[in-house]
Design a protein around this motif. Structure first.
Motif, PDB file in Angstrom:
ATOM      1  N   ALA A 449     -56.057  15.613  12.113  1.00  0.00           N
ATOM      2  CA  ALA A 449     -55.850  14.169  12.013  1.00  0.00           C
ATOM      3  C   ALA A 449     -56.343  13.433  13.253  1.00  0.00           C
ATOM      4  O   ALA A 449     -56.789  12.283  13.172  1.00  0.00           O
ATOM      5  N   SER A 450     -56.258  14.076  14.412  1.00  0.00           N
ATOM      6  CA  SER A 450     -56.689  13.435  15.653  1.00  0.00           C
ATOM      7  C   SER A 450     -58.174  13.651  15.936  1.00  0.00           C
ATOM      8  O   SER A 450     -58.777  12.917  16.722  1.00  0.00           O
ATOM      9  N   GLY A 451     -58.743  14.696  15.323  1.00  0.00           N
ATOM     10  CA  GLY A 451     -60.122  15.054  15.638  1.00  0.00           C
ATOM     11  C   GLY A 451     -60.246  15.681  17.013  1.00  0.00           C
ATOM     12  O   GLY A 451     -61.341  15.710  17.594  1.00  0.00           O
ATOM     13  N   MET A 452     -59.128  16.215  17.546  1.00  0.00           N
ATOM     14  CA  MET A 452     -59.118  16.808  18.870  1.00  0.00           C
ATOM     15  C   MET A 452     -58.501  18.204  18.788  1.00  0.00           C
ATOM     16  O   MET A 452     -57.726  18.493  17.876  1.00  0.00           O
ATOM     17  N   ASP A 453     -58.846  19.049  19.749  1.00  0.00           N
ATOM     18  CA  ASP A 453     -58.217  20.361  19.834  1.00  0.00           C
ATOM     19  C   ASP A 453     -56.998  20.250  20.733  1.00  0.00           C
ATOM     20  O   ASP A 453     -57.090  20.344  21.965  1.00  0.00           O
ATOM     21  N   LEU A 454     -55.846  20.065  20.114  1.00  0.00           N
ATOM     22  CA  LEU A 454     -54.588  19.896  20.846  1.00  0.00           C
ATOM     23  C   LEU A 454     -53.810  21.201  20.982  1.00  0.00           C
ATOM     24  O   LEU A 454     -52.729  21.219  21.575  1.00  0.00           O
ATOM     25  N   THR A 455     -54.369  22.283  20.459  1.00  0.00           N
ATOM     26  CA  THR A 455     -53.671  23.565  20.457  1.00  0.00           C
ATOM     27  C   THR A 455     -53.218  24.003  21.852  1.00  0.00           C
ATOM     28  O   THR A 455     -52.056  24.422  22.022  1.00  0.00           O
ATOM     29  N   PRO A 456     -54.073  23.929  22.885  1.00  0.00           N
ATOM     30  CA  PRO A 456     -53.612  24.350  24.213  1.00  0.00           C
ATOM     31  C   PRO A 456     -52.418  23.539  24.723  1.00  0.00           C
ATOM     32  O   PRO A 456     -51.588  24.069  25.470  1.00  0.00           O
ATOM     33  N   ILE A 457     -52.335  22.284  24.335  1.00  0.00           N
ATOM     34  CA  ILE A 457     -51.215  21.446  24.763  1.00  0.00           C
ATOM     35  C   ILE A 457     -49.942  21.883  24.046  1.00  0.00           C
ATOM     36  O   ILE A 457     -48.886  22.057  24.673  1.00  0.00           O
ATOM     37  N   PHE A 458     -50.027  22.058  22.730  1.00  0.00           N
ATOM     38  CA  PHE A 458     -48.872  22.564  21.983  1.00  0.00           C
ATOM     39  C   PHE A 458     -48.410  23.901  22.562  1.00  0.00           C
ATOM     40  O   PHE A 458     -47.204  24.120  22.765  1.00  0.00           O
ATOM     41  N   ASN A 459     -49.350  24.800  22.803  1.00  0.00           N
ATOM     42  CA  ASN A 459     -48.988  26.133  23.290  1.00  0.00           C
ATOM     43  C   ASN A 459     -48.271  26.068  24.634  1.00  0.00           C
ATOM     44  O   ASN A 459     -47.328  26.822  24.888  1.00  0.00           O
ATOM     45  N   GLN A 460     -48.733  25.179  25.504  1.00  0.00           N
ATOM     46  CA  GLN A 460     -48.134  25.059  26.834  1.00  0.00           C
ATOM     47  C   GLN A 460     -46.670  24.626  26.748  1.00  0.00           C
ATOM     48  O   GLN A 460     -45.789  25.207  27.380  1.00  0.00           O
ATOM     49  N   TYR A 461     -46.410  23.601  25.945  1.00  0.00           N
ATOM     50  CA  TYR A 461     -45.068  23.020  25.914  1.00  0.00           C
ATOM     51  C   TYR A 461     -44.109  23.765  24.984  1.00  0.00           C
ATOM     52  O   TYR A 461     -42.893  23.724  25.207  1.00  0.00           O
ATOM     53  N   LEU A 462     -44.636  24.434  23.967  1.00  0.00           N
ATOM     54  CA  LEU A 462     -43.763  25.091  22.999  1.00  0.00           C
ATOM     55  C   LEU A 462     -43.498  26.550  23.323  1.00  0.00           C
ATOM     56  O   LEU A 462     -42.391  27.050  23.114  1.00  0.00           O
TER      57      LEU A 462
END
Length: 539
Positions: A449-462
């Motif tokens: 939905a964002s058109g961005m790779d947010l996976t590293p951010i999710f992984n860091q915080y979760l």
């Protein structure tokens, strides 16, 4: 040899993880074939509650569809409760109990795609909560007039504490439920969904009948027993009902005035109230509160904040009732969108805690919203990762609330387009309305939905308990900056203000620098209130 050594380490690690949990945990949290072989279609609960004996008797009729041929299924009922009989096609079935699991054997193999009903009769004294809703169980109290005031809260502990059920978030009854509860004359029972009517049983008890049209989490099915007064209200597209103690009617009519603006805010940001067919209720309870679907438990004693306190420590949280706002936010996040395993409960609590900030922004604006959400950071412990262990009925860190919310606030500012953000959030609630999902589902959706790779951010915080540290140093006209305390692939941008101009930086683990003419320590600002990070300035 190296690969063999790694395998040994992996096996030892798994053994250590498993050693933390018991067979009881895996029976409650796991998805073995006795659970996955069938799909629950409906619950029809018909019970009598005896307040003086603090006991329950009755049955749950469970309608289910067989997914793969099976001759044995698992249902659940706490082992302190008695199984009186289990009946299928007028036949009493054989069963075995192991802790809270009840393994039911059929006289023949049930065919795939076949539909069945069984009646599970039971009785006993359910667990009494010592400190509901933080521990599961019943609460038996009296109101100021000496009448029964009874409720139940079981999230995390398990719905099978008080009725027979497939006690897993992975399966909700597709066609809803009926809850019929007989209680002594002089009090009433309020449960989920719509009130169908009551019947005097001519034995000193009256049965109160409720019907839920929507799928429903097993832990949000509830009973509330008291001498209630019913207050009715209405929005153009939603019925609003409040059941409060008779002594609190006047203050409730005034206090619940915030419900309409809350609903207007949430529906504008998250979509239509997902259970409009079942209506919306606030029901006064003898404990603080719980997100019981379409029958939200309310026990904040008509105070603003959280029992009269502001959990953000900023003062912003004192203009609304925390329990009303937070527990209603769960109707979208937790009740409508549900995690498959409680290890992923941040999907419930992180988004719901963020809904508080959304409400603040609706009512007070962006600046107060940022003040509120950043104030909540003081409650974060960083003791362990937000994600728990799967398959053993284990939640992760309590940081799922505030850290989960601050993760969402961080993502909003990483995306840096509010129109896009609010559409993304609205579409998320609509896309997964009344569905059961995982963290992987959430990450995939936000990436697409964002058109961005947010996976590293999710992984860091979760998946870690490490908060990113932005190291920075001013040397002449250069601002030097880098990340530390992060995963190797962490790649989150950060925004700064330099002389009134907003600029985006892309820190890495390696030192980077940007030249800013006439740079001074006080001539720039790092927007750390928009990103959940820590700052460390080098001298």
């Amino acid at each position: 040899m190296k690969n063999s050594f790694l395998v040994v380490l992996l096996v030892l690690g798994i053994q250590q993880i498993n050693a933390q949990f018991t067979r009881r945990d895996s029976l409650q949290g796991g998805l073995r074939i006795e659970r996955t072989s069938y799909d629950v279609k409906r619950y029809d609960l018909n019970i009598t509650i005896h307040p003086e004996q603090k006991s329950i008797e009755g049955f749950n009729e469970i309608t289910f569809e067989v997914l793969v041929p099976t001759q044995k299924i698992q249902l659940d009922l706490f082992d302190n409760m008695k199984v009186d009989s289990i009946v299928w096609n007028t036949k009493k079935l054989q069963y075995q109990r192991e802790y809270d699991a009840v393994f039911i054997a059929f006289p023949e193999k049930l065919a795939s795609k076949s539909n069945h009903k069984l009646q599970f009769y039971y009785s006993g004294n359910p667990k009494i909560a010592k400190n509901a809703p933080w521990d599961g169980g019943f609460v038996f109290k009296k109101d100021s007039n000496g009448k029964d005031f009874i409720g139940v809260a079981v999230q995390g502990t398990g719905a099978s504490l008080w009725y027979p059920v497939k006690d897993s978030q992975s399966d909700e009854p597709d066609f809803g439920a009926s809850i019929k509860v007989a209680v002594p004359n002089g009090v009433m029972n309020v449960s989920n969904g719509r009130f169908l009517g009551s019947e005097d049983l001519k034995n000193g008890y009256t049965r109160w009948d409720w019907e839920v049209k929507n799928p429903i989490n097993n832990y949000t099915i509830t009973v509330n027993i008291a001498d209630y007064v019913h207050i009715q209200d209405k929005m153009p597209d939603l019925d609003l009902d409040y059941y409060v103690l008779r002594e609190n009617e006047t203050k409730a009519r005034e206090h619940f005035a915030e419900v309409k603006p809350m609903m207007e805010c949430f529906q504008s940001k998250f979509g239509r109230y997902p259970f409009w067919e079942d209506g919306y209720k606030l029901v006064e309870t003898p404990y603080l509160g719980m997100e019981h679907q379409s029958a939200v438990a309310y026990g904040n004693k008509y105070k603003k904040g959280y029992m009269g306190f502001d959990l953000s420590g900023t003062g912003v949280g004192m203009f609304f009732d925390y329990i009303t706002i937070h527990e209603t936010g769960h109707e979208w996040f937790g009740n409508s969108i549900t995690s498959t395993d409680i290890a992923d409960m941040w999907i419930h609590e992180g988004f719901t805690t963020y809904s508080e900030t959304v409400f603040v922004e609706c009512m007070k604006g962006y600046d107060d919203a940022m003040k509120y959400i950043n104030g909540q950071a003081r409650n974060i412990r960083n003791d362990k990762p937000i994600i728990g262990q799967f398959g053993v009925n284990n939640e992760g860190s309590g940081d799922m609330y505030y850290k989960g919310s601050l993760l969402l606030n961080t993502l909003r500012h990483v995306i840096a387009d509010d129109e896009k953000w609010w559409k993304l959030l609205y579409d998320y609630t609509e896309t997964y309305k009344k569905k059961i999902i995982t963290t992987e589902t959430v990450i995939t959706y936000f990436n697409e939905a964002s058109g961005m790779d947010l996976t590293p951010i999710f992984n860091q915080y979760l998946y870690t308990n490490k908060i990113p540290v932005l190291n920075y140093e001013v040397t002449g006209d250069y601002l030097n900056y880098s990340w530390s305390n992060v995963n190797e692939d962490f790649n989150m941008p950060i925004d700064i203000d330099f002389e009134g101009k907003k600029m985006r930086l892309y820190p890495t683990l390696e030192n980077q620098k940007i030249k800013l003419k006439k740079l001074r320590k006080r001539s720039f600002q790092i927007y750390d209130n928009q990103f959940f990070i820590k700052l460390e300035e080098k001298d």
